[in-house]
Design a protein around this motif. Structure first.
Motif, PDB file in Angstrom:
ATOM      1  N   ASP A  19       0.480  -4.201   5.493  1.00 23.64           N
ATOM      2  CA  ASP A  19      -0.464  -4.831   4.559  1.00 23.64           C
ATOM      3  C   ASP A  19      -1.563  -3.859   4.137  1.00 23.64           C
ATOM      4  OD1 ASP A  19      -2.058  -4.662   6.796  1.00 23.64           O
ATOM      5  OD2 ASP A  19      -2.298  -6.815   7.044  1.00 23.64           O
ATOM      6  N   GLY A  21      -3.549  -2.313   5.974  1.00 24.27           N
ATOM      7  CA  GLY A  21      -4.456  -2.174   7.090  1.00 24.27           C
ATOM      8  C   GLY A  21      -5.930  -2.099   6.761  1.00 24.27           C
ATOM      9  N   GLU A  22      -6.339  -2.445   5.566  1.00 25.15           N
ATOM     10  CA  GLU A  22      -7.746  -2.332   5.204  1.00 25.15           C
ATOM     11  C   GLU A  22      -8.343  -3.690   4.838  1.00 25.15           C
ATOM     12  OE1 GLU A  22      -8.349   0.728   2.307  1.00 25.15           O
ATOM     13  OE2 GLU A  22      -6.949   2.059   3.303  1.00 25.15           O
ATOM     14  N   GLY A  23      -7.858  -4.753   5.438  1.00 24.84           N
ATOM     15  CA  GLY A  23      -8.387  -6.090   5.164  1.00 24.84           C
ATOM     16  C   GLY A  23      -8.247  -6.447   3.701  1.00 24.84           C
ATOM     17  N   ALA A  24      -9.337  -6.843   3.077  1.00 23.39           N
ATOM     18  CA  ALA A  24      -9.319  -7.252   1.670  1.00 23.39           C
ATOM     19  C   ALA A  24      -9.012  -6.091   0.732  1.00 23.39           C
ATOM     20  CB  ALA A  24     -10.655  -7.874   1.295  1.00 23.39           C
ATOM     21  N   GLY A  26      -6.671  -3.865   1.321  1.00 23.68           N
ATOM     22  CA  GLY A  26      -5.286  -3.459   1.535  1.00 23.68           C
ATOM     23  C   GLY A  26      -4.403  -3.873   0.377  1.00 23.68           C
ATOM     24  N   ARG A  29       1.104  -8.233   2.002  1.00 21.48           N
ATOM     25  CA  ARG A  29       1.985  -7.926   3.137  1.00 21.48           C
ATOM     26  C   ARG A  29       3.431  -7.854   2.664  1.00 21.48           C
ATOM     27  NH1 ARG A  29       1.330 -10.970   8.630  1.00 21.48           N
ATOM     28  NH2 ARG A  29      -0.362  -9.488   8.629  1.00 21.48           N
TER      29      ARG A  29
END
Length: 59
Positions: A19, A21-24, A26, A29
């Motif tokens: 996804d 890997g950077e939260g919002a 990113g 997925r």
């Protein structure tokens, strides 16, 4: 300006999710299937390279 090389991750499963890997910040997925022949797959969004542990010395 230089661009960083994509991340390489050693994993234990042949089916993995990425996804970004950077939260919002990113990306959506995605599920990736690592081929049993090569042991390597790249994420189509972030270019992260996933290498199965059985192939870590070959990749």
């Amino acid at each position: 300006m230089t661009t960083e090389a994509p991340e390489t991750k050693i994993v234990d499963s042949y089916r993995i999710a990425c996804d970004g890997g950077e939260g919002a910040l990113g990306h959506p997925r995605v599920w990736l299937q690592i081929p049993h022949e090569s042991g390597v797959v790249e994420c189509p969004y972030c270019d992260a390279k996933y290498v199965h542990a059985d192939f870590k010395d070959k990749a």
